[in-house]
Design a protein around this motif. Structure first.
Motif, PDB file in Angstrom:
ATOM      1  N   ASN A   1       0.661  -1.169  -0.118  1.00  0.00           N
ATOM      2  CA  ASN A   1      -0.066   0.088  -0.193  1.00  0.00           C
ATOM      3  C   ASN A   1       0.895   1.163   0.076  1.00  0.00           C
ATOM      4  O   ASN A   1       0.293   2.325   0.150  1.00  0.00           O
ATOM      5  N   VAL A   2       2.433   1.289  -0.149  1.00  0.00           N
ATOM      6  CA  VAL A   2       3.003   2.290  -0.272  1.00  0.00           C
ATOM      7  C   VAL A   2       3.548   2.793  -1.469  1.00  0.00           C
ATOM      8  O   VAL A   2       3.697   1.958  -2.266  1.00  0.00           O
ATOM      9  N   LYS A   3       3.443   3.948  -1.793  1.00  0.00           N
ATOM     10  CA  LYS A   3       4.037   4.745  -3.045  1.00  0.00           C
ATOM     11  C   LYS A   3       5.386   5.375  -2.714  1.00  0.00           C
ATOM     12  O   LYS A   3       5.361   6.265  -1.777  1.00  0.00           O
ATOM     13  N   LEU A   4       6.420   5.141  -3.174  1.00  0.00           N
ATOM     14  CA  LEU A   4       7.603   6.049  -3.208  1.00  0.00           C
ATOM     15  C   LEU A   4       7.714   7.457  -3.604  1.00  0.00           C
ATOM     16  O   LEU A   4       6.916   7.683  -4.575  1.00  0.00           O
ATOM     17  N   ALA A   5       8.151   8.312  -2.785  1.00  0.00           N
ATOM     18  CA  ALA A   5       8.050   9.648  -2.984  1.00  0.00           C
ATOM     19  C   ALA A   5       9.506  10.181  -3.629  1.00  0.00           C
ATOM     20  O   ALA A   5       9.329  10.980  -4.535  1.00  0.00           O
ATOM     21  N   LYS A   6      10.665   9.719  -3.101  1.00  0.00           N
ATOM     22  CA  LYS A   6      11.828   9.954  -3.599  1.00  0.00           C
ATOM     23  C   LYS A   6      12.982   8.963  -3.311  1.00  0.00           C
ATOM     24  O   LYS A   6      12.839   8.257  -2.461  1.00  0.00           O
ATOM     25  N   LEU A   7      13.925   9.487  -3.821  1.00  0.00           N
ATOM     26  CA  LEU A   7      15.118   8.353  -3.651  1.00  0.00           C
ATOM     27  C   LEU A   7      16.267   9.305  -3.189  1.00  0.00           C
ATOM     28  O   LEU A   7      16.490  10.758  -3.329  1.00  0.00           O
ATOM     29  N   GLU A   8      17.253   8.689  -2.295  1.00  0.00           N
ATOM     30  CA  GLU A   8      18.573   9.383  -1.947  1.00  0.00           C
ATOM     31  C   GLU A   8      19.513   8.469  -2.432  1.00  0.00           C
ATOM     32  O   GLU A   8      19.845   7.262  -1.905  1.00  0.00           O
ATOM     33  N   LEU A   9      20.582   9.146  -3.305  1.00  0.00           N
ATOM     34  CA  LEU A   9      21.598   8.474  -3.902  1.00  0.00           C
ATOM     35  C   LEU A   9      22.913   8.844  -3.472  1.00  0.00           C
ATOM     36  O   LEU A   9      23.111   9.796  -3.335  1.00  0.00           O
ATOM     37  N   HIS A  10      23.700   7.691  -3.189  1.00  0.00           N
ATOM     38  CA  HIS A  10      25.023   7.762  -2.641  1.00  0.00           C
ATOM     39  C   HIS A  10      26.200   7.521  -3.398  1.00  0.00           C
ATOM     40  O   HIS A  10      26.124   6.422  -4.074  1.00  0.00           O
ATOM     41  N   ASP A  11      27.250   8.248  -3.629  1.00  0.00           N
ATOM     42  CA  ASP A  11      28.425   7.519  -4.224  1.00  0.00           C
ATOM     43  C   ASP A  11      29.156   6.604  -3.412  1.00  0.00           C
ATOM     44  O   ASP A  11      30.015   5.873  -3.941  1.00  0.00           O
ATOM     45  N   SER A  12      28.833   6.752  -2.188  1.00  0.00           N
ATOM     46  CA  SER A  12      29.528   5.780  -0.936  1.00  0.00           C
ATOM     47  C   SER A  12      28.714   5.702   0.329  1.00  0.00           C
ATOM     48  O   SER A  12      27.503   6.432   0.240  1.00  0.00           O
ATOM     49  N   PRO A  13      28.668   4.672   0.964  1.00  0.00           N
ATOM     50  CA  PRO A  13      27.840   4.593   2.005  1.00  0.00           C
ATOM     51  C   PRO A  13      27.906   5.771   3.132  1.00  0.00           C
ATOM     52  O   PRO A  13      26.833   5.932   3.792  1.00  0.00           O
TER      53      PRO A  13
END
Length: 186
Positions: A164-176
């Motif tokens: 029942n969840v819809k994603l709103a945004k991503l957080e993208l990383h070049d490293s952890p």
């Protein structure tokens, strides 16, 4: 037997990620110095920044450290990835995010799909499913993939979220340990 092999592969990858975590952080620091002429690169790679000010949308490039990310598409509602013999079944639903990752730095950098995060509109954070991503990518594009300067790869990052969840945004990383860059999925 095949599940044991998959688990062994994942365990090996996690150990490798743990062993390289410190060195990845160091290369991000040197990346910030090398890319100081670009304010976007500094915002993503600087250690004091928690979040960059700019939010990208699907199809727009966004930078964090040595990587320039372009989210190509996002597809949710997938129940299973892979084949009947080798695959993964979602606990809820899989969201498949196709992303192009380009190394804009001057040194090789490892892309790790499991360092990426997704968020629902209410702020709930979801981790990437590295095990399912193995079945979603033909050549392990998002699993500990070294990308040389100027090169790029396109792969699928997989998130297992409730139905029942819809994603709103991503957080993208070049490293952890990088600050990350936000990409809106709305």
């Amino acid at each position: 037997m095949r599940k044991a092999t998959t688990l062994a592969l994942l365990a090996t990858g996690l150990v490798a990620l743990g062993c390289g975590a410190g060195s990845t952080d160091d290369t991000t620091s040197s990346s910030s110095k090398a890319d100081s002429t670009s304010s976007e690169a500094d915002a993503g790679g600087a250690k004091g920044d928690d979040k960059p000010a700019k939010v990208a949308k699907i199809g727009q490039p966004a930078r964090d450290g040595k990587f320039e990310f372009t989210v190509k598409s996002s597809k949710c509602g997938v129940a299973k990835i892979g084949t009947d013999m080798l695959g993964a079944k979602a606990q809820g639903q899989f969201c498949l995010v196709t992303v192009n990752v380009k190394n804009i730095g001057k040194e090789s950098q490892m892309f790790d799909g499991s360092s990426q995060k997704a968020y629902a509109a209410n702020g709930t954070e979801y981790s990437a499913d590295g095990g399912a991503a193995i079945y979603a990518n033909k050549n392990a594009e998002t699993f500990l993939n070294d990308i040389n300067p100027g090169n790029q790869v396109t792969g699928v990052v997989v998130f297992d979220i409730p139905k029942n969840v819809k994603l709103a945004k991503l957080e993208l990383h070049d490293s952890p340990f990088s600050g990350g860059v936000t990409v809106s999925l709305a």
